[in-house]
Design an enzyme around this catalytic site. Structure first.
Site, PDB file in Angstrom:
ATOM      1  N   HIS A 182      -4.062  -8.787   3.089  1.00 35.92           N
ATOM      2  CA  HIS A 182      -5.519  -8.782   3.234  1.00 35.92           C
ATOM      3  C   HIS A 182      -5.919  -9.705   4.378  1.00 35.92           C
ATOM      4  O   HIS A 182      -5.456 -10.836   4.453  1.00 35.92           O
ATOM      5  CB  HIS A 182      -6.199  -9.269   1.946  1.00 35.92           C
ATOM      6  CG  HIS A 182      -6.169  -8.269   0.839  1.00 35.92           C
ATOM      7  ND1 HIS A 182      -6.360  -8.604  -0.486  1.00 35.92           N
ATOM      8  CD2 HIS A 182      -5.977  -6.927   0.854  1.00 35.92           C
ATOM      9  CE1 HIS A 182      -6.281  -7.508  -1.229  1.00 35.92           C
ATOM     10  NE2 HIS A 182      -6.047  -6.486  -0.444  1.00 35.92           N
ATOM     11  N   TYR A 213      -9.216  -9.590  -7.668  1.00 34.03           N
ATOM     12  CA  TYR A 213      -8.121  -9.582  -8.638  1.00 34.03           C
ATOM     13  C   TYR A 213      -8.194 -10.779  -9.580  1.00 34.03           C
ATOM     14  O   TYR A 213      -7.661 -10.720 -10.688  1.00 34.03           O
ATOM     15  CB  TYR A 213      -6.771  -9.577  -7.920  1.00 34.03           C
ATOM     16  CG  TYR A 213      -6.506  -8.291  -7.186  1.00 34.03           C
ATOM     17  CD1 TYR A 213      -6.149  -7.139  -7.871  1.00 34.03           C
ATOM     18  CD2 TYR A 213      -6.622  -8.220  -5.802  1.00 34.03           C
ATOM     19  CE1 TYR A 213      -5.914  -5.957  -7.202  1.00 34.03           C
ATOM     20  CE2 TYR A 213      -6.390  -7.042  -5.122  1.00 34.03           C
ATOM     21  CZ  TYR A 213      -6.036  -5.913  -5.830  1.00 34.03           C
ATOM     22  OH  TYR A 213      -5.809  -4.746  -5.164  1.00 34.03           O
ATOM     23  N   HIS A 217      -2.621   3.251  -6.176  1.00 39.13           N
ATOM     24  CA  HIS A 217      -2.409   1.820  -5.948  1.00 39.13           C
ATOM     25  C   HIS A 217      -2.271   1.030  -7.249  1.00 39.13           C
ATOM     26  O   HIS A 217      -2.392  -0.200  -7.241  1.00 39.13           O
ATOM     27  CB  HIS A 217      -3.564   1.239  -5.125  1.00 39.13           C
ATOM     28  CG  HIS A 217      -3.473   1.561  -3.664  1.00 39.13           C
ATOM     29  ND1 HIS A 217      -2.312   1.398  -2.929  1.00 39.13           N
ATOM     30  CD2 HIS A 217      -4.397   2.047  -2.798  1.00 39.13           C
ATOM     31  CE1 HIS A 217      -2.538   1.769  -1.679  1.00 39.13           C
ATOM     32  NE2 HIS A 217      -3.786   2.162  -1.573  1.00 39.13           N
ATOM     33  N   LYS A 230      -2.276  -2.643   7.849  1.00 39.71           N
ATOM     34  CA  LYS A 230      -3.469  -2.164   8.538  1.00 39.71           C
ATOM     35  C   LYS A 230      -3.645  -2.889   9.867  1.00 39.71           C
ATOM     36  O   LYS A 230      -3.352  -4.074   9.977  1.00 39.71           O
ATOM     37  CB  LYS A 230      -4.706  -2.384   7.660  1.00 39.71           C
ATOM     38  CG  LYS A 230      -4.800  -1.431   6.472  1.00 39.71           C
ATOM     39  CD  LYS A 230      -6.108  -1.640   5.731  1.00 39.71           C
ATOM     40  CE  LYS A 230      -6.278  -0.634   4.605  1.00 39.71           C
ATOM     41  NZ  LYS A 230      -7.551  -0.813   3.885  1.00 39.71           N
ATOM     42  N   ARG A 290       0.856  -1.173   0.000  1.00 39.27           N
ATOM     43  CA  ARG A 290       0.000   0.000   0.000  1.00 39.27           C
ATOM     44  C   ARG A 290       0.902   1.236   0.000  1.00 39.27           C
ATOM     45  O   ARG A 290       2.034   1.188   0.477  1.00 39.27           O
ATOM     46  CB  ARG A 290      -0.897   0.014   1.236  1.00 39.27           C
ATOM     47  CG  ARG A 290      -1.833  -1.183   1.351  1.00 39.27           C
ATOM     48  CD  ARG A 290      -2.643  -1.109   2.642  1.00 39.27           C
ATOM     49  NE  ARG A 290      -3.586  -2.229   2.756  1.00 39.27           N
ATOM     50  CZ  ARG A 290      -3.324  -3.372   3.375  1.00 39.27           C
ATOM     51  NH1 ARG A 290      -2.131  -3.564   3.947  1.00 39.27           N
ATOM     52  NH2 ARG A 290      -4.226  -4.336   3.434  1.00 39.27           N
ATOM     53  N   ARG A 305       0.252  -1.734  -7.037  1.00 33.89           N
ATOM     54  CA  ARG A 305      -0.224  -2.789  -6.124  1.00 33.89           C
ATOM     55  C   ARG A 305      -1.208  -3.692  -6.867  1.00 33.89           C
ATOM     56  O   ARG A 305      -1.152  -4.923  -6.745  1.00 33.89           O
ATOM     57  CB  ARG A 305      -0.873  -2.158  -4.900  1.00 33.89           C
ATOM     58  CG  ARG A 305      -1.490  -3.147  -3.899  1.00 33.89           C
ATOM     59  CD  ARG A 305      -1.884  -2.378  -2.644  1.00 33.89           C
ATOM     60  NE  ARG A 305      -2.791  -3.104  -1.788  1.00 33.89           N
ATOM     61  CZ  ARG A 305      -2.435  -3.975  -0.838  1.00 33.89           C
ATOM     62  NH1 ARG A 305      -1.159  -4.256  -0.657  1.00 33.89           N
ATOM     63  NH2 ARG A 305      -3.330  -4.565  -0.071  1.00 33.89           N
TER      64      ARG A 305
END
Length: 298
Positions: free
Chosen positions: A270, A279, A244, A173, A149, A247
């Protein structure tokens, strides 16, 4: 795969019909979804009430591989959540594993991704005769190699980099830490930048930031975005971009080359597989396009 009925499915559907007046179509759909899930669980030697979060995520990945649509999977999860709420209320289970599983986002636009040729052009755009160009080349190489990120990239410090082992220690995160391999190309460019360009960029100012701004401070997201757009113009890329973009390219290109969805999930950081699954649509669309272009019967 055979669908297997389970007495708890009937009990749940009867209770749902009494409480909410379930329509016949919804009842048939829920029964079909839950029976299919039960059959899948039986192949994994797990009973329906014992299904945990990881198995549910594995089943979602299986549904995706089988070609089930997001709306169908959303209906399945809705029924499964109701089923486990019923089991919890009846004290037949201690926890509801579906609370930790996100619903598929219907109608969400696919992430913008660049082709491998576009990425190569973008990586070669920085002017290596300047310290800022060496920083940007190393930064882009790391971003594409690791799928970070933007906030993870600009906040990297020297002690998060292990060049000898070729890995980054990334704080994602929720303060979740993960180790991400860099690959040989990114390591080479990072070594060159740290040896030459970084010292020139800092001009004697102390900083532990890996990719500092020209003032020797942590780069802002806005500055990073400005640099990306600048290099895209130099590379002649006129496709829509976002901060992004690399990414997204990282994830899509890995899947195009046969990477396992779970591996990509871990690399991206994730927490839920359903976030990574989008994706696969980008990757499959590209594969279908290539098949149509190059296969004699495409």
């Amino acid at each position: 795969m055979p669908a297997l009925d389970h007495p708890l499915i009937d009990q749940f559907l009867d209770a749902l019909w009494l409480e909410k007046g379930l329509s016949d179509n919804t009842r048939v759909s829920y029964r079909s979804d839950l029976a299919l899930f039960n059959g899948w669980l039986q192949e994994h030697s797990v009973s329906l009430p014992d299904a945990g979060r990881d198995l549910i995520l594995d089943h979602l990945a299986w549904r995706l591989d089988q070609g089930y649509k997001p709306r169908s999977t959303a209906r399945f999860l809705s029924g499964l959540r109701g089923f486990f709420r019923y089991l919890l209320r009846e004290k037949l289970v201690a926890i509801d594993p579906t609370l930790q599983v996100d619903m598929p986002q219907l109608g969400k636009p696919l992430p913008k991704s660049l082709s491998e040729a576009d990425v190569e052009a973008l990586l070669q755009a920085p002017d290596l005769g300047e310290a800022i160009g060496q920083r940007d080349r190393a930064m882009l190489e790391v971003l594409y190699a690791c799928g970070l990120r933007v906030t993870e990239l600009v906040s990297l410090t020297l002690d998060q980099v292990n060049l000898r082992q070729g890995v980054l220690r990334v704080m994602g995160k929720g303060s979740k830490e993960r180790l991400v391999p860099m690959g040989e190309e990114a390591v080479v460019w990072l070594e060159r930048y740290q040896r030459d360009g970084r010292a020139e960029l800092l001009n004697g100012r102390p900083s532990d930031v890996l990719f500092p701004s020209q003032r020797g401070e942590q780069m802002t997201r806005q500055t990073f975005w400005h640099r990306i757009k600048h290099h895209a113009r130099v590379a002649g890329i006129d496709k829509p971009l976002s901060p992004h973009t690399l990414r997204h390219a990282f994830a899509t290109h890995l899947l195009n080359h046969g990477a396992d969805l779970r591996v990509v999930q871990m690399l991206l950081g994730h927490s839920d597989l359903s976030t990574t699954q989008i994706y696969t649509h980008v990757a499959k669309a590209r594969l279908q396009q290539l098949h149509a272009q190059h296969h004699p019967r495409g």
